[in-house]
Write a protein that holds these residues in place. Structure first.
Motif, PDB file in Angstrom:
ATOM      1  N   ARG A   9      -6.097   2.409   2.019  1.00  9.93           N
ATOM      2  CA  ARG A   9      -7.473   2.884   1.786  1.00  9.93           C
ATOM      3  C   ARG A   9      -7.952   2.519   0.387  1.00  9.93           C
ATOM      4  O   ARG A   9      -9.067   2.035   0.192  1.00  9.93           O
ATOM      5  CB  ARG A   9      -7.539   4.395   1.989  1.00  9.93           C
ATOM      6  N   ALA A  10      -7.103   2.760  -0.603  1.00 16.34           N
ATOM      7  CA  ALA A  10      -7.485   2.455  -1.977  1.00 16.34           C
ATOM      8  C   ALA A  10      -7.551   0.955  -2.213  1.00 16.34           C
ATOM      9  O   ALA A  10      -8.419   0.460  -2.941  1.00 16.34           O
ATOM     10  CB  ALA A  10      -6.498   3.100  -2.944  1.00 16.34           C
ATOM     11  N   GLN A  28     -10.524  -2.061  -3.550  1.00 16.63           N
ATOM     12  CA  GLN A  28     -10.283  -2.920  -4.708  1.00 16.63           C
ATOM     13  C   GLN A  28     -10.196  -4.391  -4.322  1.00 16.63           C
ATOM     14  O   GLN A  28      -9.817  -5.232  -5.126  1.00 16.63           O
ATOM     15  CB  GLN A  28      -8.973  -2.498  -5.393  1.00 16.63           C
ATOM     16  N   GLY A  29     -10.557  -4.712  -3.097  1.00 20.24           N
ATOM     17  CA  GLY A  29     -10.541  -6.096  -2.665  1.00 20.24           C
ATOM     18  C   GLY A  29      -9.187  -6.599  -2.228  1.00 20.24           C
ATOM     19  O   GLY A  29      -8.985  -7.810  -2.098  1.00 20.24           O
ATOM     20  N   VAL A  30      -8.242  -5.692  -1.972  1.00 18.20           N
ATOM     21  CA  VAL A  30      -6.915  -6.081  -1.492  1.00 18.20           C
ATOM     22  C   VAL A  30      -6.936  -6.125   0.035  1.00 18.20           C
ATOM     23  O   VAL A  30      -7.430  -5.206   0.688  1.00 18.20           O
ATOM     24  CB  VAL A  30      -5.840  -5.085  -1.961  1.00 18.20           C
ATOM     25  N   GLU A  31      -6.420  -7.207   0.590  1.00 17.25           N
ATOM     26  CA  GLU A  31      -6.325  -7.328   2.045  1.00 17.25           C
ATOM     27  C   GLU A  31      -4.896  -7.018   2.469  1.00 17.25           C
ATOM     28  O   GLU A  31      -3.989  -7.823   2.276  1.00 17.25           O
ATOM     29  CB  GLU A  31      -6.710  -8.739   2.495  1.00 17.25           C
ATOM     30  N   PRO A  32      -4.663  -5.834   3.055  1.00 11.57           N
ATOM     31  CA  PRO A  32      -3.302  -5.471   3.449  1.00 11.57           C
ATOM     32  C   PRO A  32      -2.952  -6.002   4.840  1.00 11.57           C
ATOM     33  O   PRO A  32      -3.780  -6.011   5.745  1.00 11.57           O
ATOM     34  CB  PRO A  32      -3.337  -3.947   3.451  1.00 11.57           C
ATOM     35  N   ILE A  33      -1.729  -6.455   5.002  1.00 11.22           N
ATOM     36  CA  ILE A  33      -1.209  -6.914   6.285  1.00 11.22           C
ATOM     37  C   ILE A  33       0.106  -6.177   6.509  1.00 11.22           C
ATOM     38  O   ILE A  33       0.985  -6.210   5.648  1.00 11.22           O
ATOM     39  CB  ILE A  33      -0.938  -8.432   6.280  1.00 11.22           C
ATOM     40  N   PHE A  34       0.251  -5.508   7.635  1.00 12.78           N
ATOM     41  CA  PHE A  34       1.458  -4.732   7.890  1.00 12.78           C
ATOM     42  C   PHE A  34       2.347  -5.418   8.910  1.00 12.78           C
ATOM     43  O   PHE A  34       1.871  -5.947   9.915  1.00 12.78           O
ATOM     44  CB  PHE A  34       1.090  -3.340   8.408  1.00 12.78           C
ATOM     45  N   LEU A  35       3.639  -5.394   8.651  1.00 11.14           N
ATOM     46  CA  LEU A  35       4.656  -5.717   9.645  1.00 11.14           C
ATOM     47  C   LEU A  35       5.436  -4.434   9.886  1.00 11.14           C
ATOM     48  O   LEU A  35       6.103  -3.919   8.980  1.00 11.14           O
ATOM     49  CB  LEU A  35       5.583  -6.822   9.145  1.00 11.14           C
ATOM     50  N   ALA A  46      -5.944   7.770  -6.245  1.00  9.46           N
ATOM     51  CA  ALA A  46      -6.534   6.628  -6.949  1.00  9.46           C
ATOM     52  C   ALA A  46      -5.604   6.137  -8.051  1.00  9.46           C
ATOM     53  O   ALA A  46      -5.381   4.929  -8.216  1.00  9.46           O
ATOM     54  CB  ALA A  46      -7.896   7.013  -7.529  1.00  9.46           C
ATOM     55  N   GLU A  47      -5.028   7.070  -8.822  1.00 12.24           N
ATOM     56  CA  GLU A  47      -4.090   6.685  -9.878  1.00 12.24           C
ATOM     57  C   GLU A  47      -2.811   6.117  -9.275  1.00 12.24           C
ATOM     58  O   GLU A  47      -2.237   5.151  -9.789  1.00 12.24           O
ATOM     59  CB  GLU A  47      -3.771   7.893 -10.760  1.00 12.24           C
ATOM     60  N   SER A  48      -2.364   6.700  -8.179  1.00 16.20           N
ATOM     61  CA  SER A  48      -1.187   6.181  -7.482  1.00 16.20           C
ATOM     62  C   SER A  48      -1.403   4.728  -7.065  1.00 16.20           C
ATOM     63  O   SER A  48      -0.528   3.878  -7.246  1.00 16.20           O
ATOM     64  CB  SER A  48      -0.887   7.036  -6.250  1.00 16.20           C
ATOM     65  N   ALA A  49      -2.579   4.433  -6.516  1.00 18.24           N
ATOM     66  CA  ALA A  49      -2.884   3.064  -6.076  1.00 18.24           C
ATOM     67  C   ALA A  49      -2.961   2.105  -7.253  1.00 18.24           C
ATOM     68  O   ALA A  49      -2.523   0.950  -7.163  1.00 18.24           O
ATOM     69  CB  ALA A  49      -4.184   3.053  -5.289  1.00 18.24           C
ATOM     70  N   PHE A  64       0.547   1.232  -8.082  1.00 20.32           N
ATOM     71  CA  PHE A  64       1.152   0.427  -7.024  1.00 20.32           C
ATOM     72  C   PHE A  64       0.737  -1.034  -7.140  1.00 20.32           C
ATOM     73  O   PHE A  64       1.594  -1.940  -7.194  1.00 20.32           O
ATOM     74  CB  PHE A  64       0.734   0.996  -5.670  1.00 20.32           C
ATOM     75  N   TYR A  65      -0.553  -1.296  -7.231  1.00 19.10           N
ATOM     76  CA  TYR A  65      -1.032  -2.684  -7.274  1.00 19.10           C
ATOM     77  C   TYR A  65      -0.775  -3.350  -8.618  1.00 19.10           C
ATOM     78  O   TYR A  65      -0.522  -4.557  -8.676  1.00 19.10           O
ATOM     79  CB  TYR A  65      -2.516  -2.733  -6.890  1.00 19.10           C
ATOM     80  N   ARG A  66      -0.781  -2.563  -9.686  1.00 15.44           N
ATOM     81  CA  ARG A  66      -0.424  -3.138 -10.993  1.00 15.44           C
ATOM     82  C   ARG A  66       1.051  -3.549 -11.008  1.00 15.44           C
ATOM     83  O   ARG A  66       1.397  -4.627 -11.498  1.00 15.44           O
ATOM     84  CB  ARG A  66      -0.699  -2.122 -12.103  1.00 15.44           C
TER      85      ARG A  66
END
Length: 354
Positions: free
Chosen positions: A26-27, A31-38, A319-322, A325-327
């Motif tokens: 969701r976060a 932020q423009g991240v495209e998530p792909i799950f396996l 939001a801070e968690s995300a 994570f991405y950093r």
């Protein structure tokens, strides 16, 4: 960022790994991240014996490489150490791709509770699994110190958050008719959660267990005086938190415990053992009581003002968690590419590997 997340933990499981990954999606999309799950939904799988909500996938390195080629991710994160995570790790190593991992679960303790497997063997395997990653994310400072002492390297902090709009103080009749004070546990009903330590306490009022799992039938038979409500989610779960008097967290093995934050956000004080997770979330906050005597902690927690619990929960956002994570993924990815370039004696200019 086009991020591939390989995870053995996914729906219909209800646990902290799944909830954390859902929040990152969701976060990330904002932020423009495209998530792909396996996930196990992408492969043939069978239920784990005695733990049917967990699916064991039949997946190979070749299958993962095909998935990589089809999705063309720029970054890879391996969330679990199961069949999918292991195959993804092998595929990344075969292609020379950097990747990150996360350490969510104390498998050595979980396995030792079910089978005569020395914890040092399990930790040796986990250390080898995560050593290949450019970075391994852990949820708390105390867990980071513990794993460092066990020889794990490249550890990065990734904290957790809570939805303070869903989980909030409210007038609730969700537990109407149940004699109080009400002492609540929420989580997977399994041996590693140490729920018997909670249910065996001599406490006034009523003990309530929310959740399901392989140990439910046994515990329900041993403790007919307790109320077992099954799995509850969303608004229904928030109303149960708000209607209880103390949240009791008996686990000795959780690496964090998102339910701690959910309880606090609803104004519910916490009683727990002074171990990793509760120590990191509650120590010095005045929002819970940590004691090796869980009964004493539960009774003392009755005196904690509910507004103090809510104040503490507001300090923990998804939001801070995300952001962490991405950093972490970006930093570890860059380090991994530089290391690969050095191994191959190539210029250290950072480029994407196909």
């Amino acid at each position: 960022m086009r991020l591939l997340i390989a995870t053995d933990a996914w729906h219909p499981q209800v646990n902290g790994v799944v909830r954390s990954l859902e929040q990152m999606v969701r976060a990330g999309e904002a932020q423009g991240v495209e998530p792909i799950f396996l996930t196990p939904q992408d492969f043939r799988s069978v239920p784990m014996p005695g733990y049917t909500e967990i699916r064991l996938s039949f997946v190979t390195r070749a299958g993962l490489i095909r998935a990589f080629d089809g999705h063309a991710p720029t970054h890879v994160h391996i969330a679990t150490e199961g069949p999918i995570g292991y195959a993804a790790r092998r595929a990344c190593l075969a292609r020379g791709r950097p990747f990150t991992t996360s350490y969510h679960t104390r498998f050595p303790e979980y396995l030792a509770a079910r089978a005569p497997v020395p914890k040092r063997w399990s930790y040796a395997w986990l250390r080898r699994f995560h050593a290949a990653a450019s970075g391994t994310m852990v949820s708390t400072a105390s867990l980071k110190r513990e794993l460092t002492a066990r020889g794990f390297a490249n550890l990065m902090t990734w904290t957790r958050g809570v939805d303070t709009e869903l989980f909030r103080p409210q007038v609730s009749d969700a537990l109407a008719g149940i004699p109080g004070p009400i002492f609540l546990f929420v989580g997977r009903v399994a041996v590693e959660k140490n729920i018997s330590a909670f249910l065996g306490l001599d406490l006034p009022g009523t003990k309530v267990v929310v959740g399901d799992g392989p140990d439910r039938a046994r515990l329900q038979g041993l403790h007919p005086e307790a109320r077992f409500l099954g799995i509850k989610t969303g608004e229904e779960l928030a109303r149960i938190y708000a209607a209880a008097d103390v949240f009791v967290f008996p686990s000795l093995t959780d690496t964090f415990g998102i339910v701690l934050l959910e309880a606090l956000a609803c104004g519910l004080p916490v009683a727990a053992f002074p171990v990793t997770g509760p120590l990191d979330v509650l120590s010095g906050t005045g929002a819970g009581v940590l004691d090796d005597d869980l009964r004493a902690a539960a009774l003392a927690a009755l005196e904690i003002p509910r507004e103090r619990c809510r104040e503490e929960a507001l300090r923990h956002s998804w939001a801070e968690s995300a952001r962490q994570f991405y950093r972490n993924i970006e930093m570890a990815h860059a380090v991994g590419l530089m290391r690969a370039a050095q191994r191959n004696r190539q210029p250290t200019r950072i480029v994407e590997l196909g």
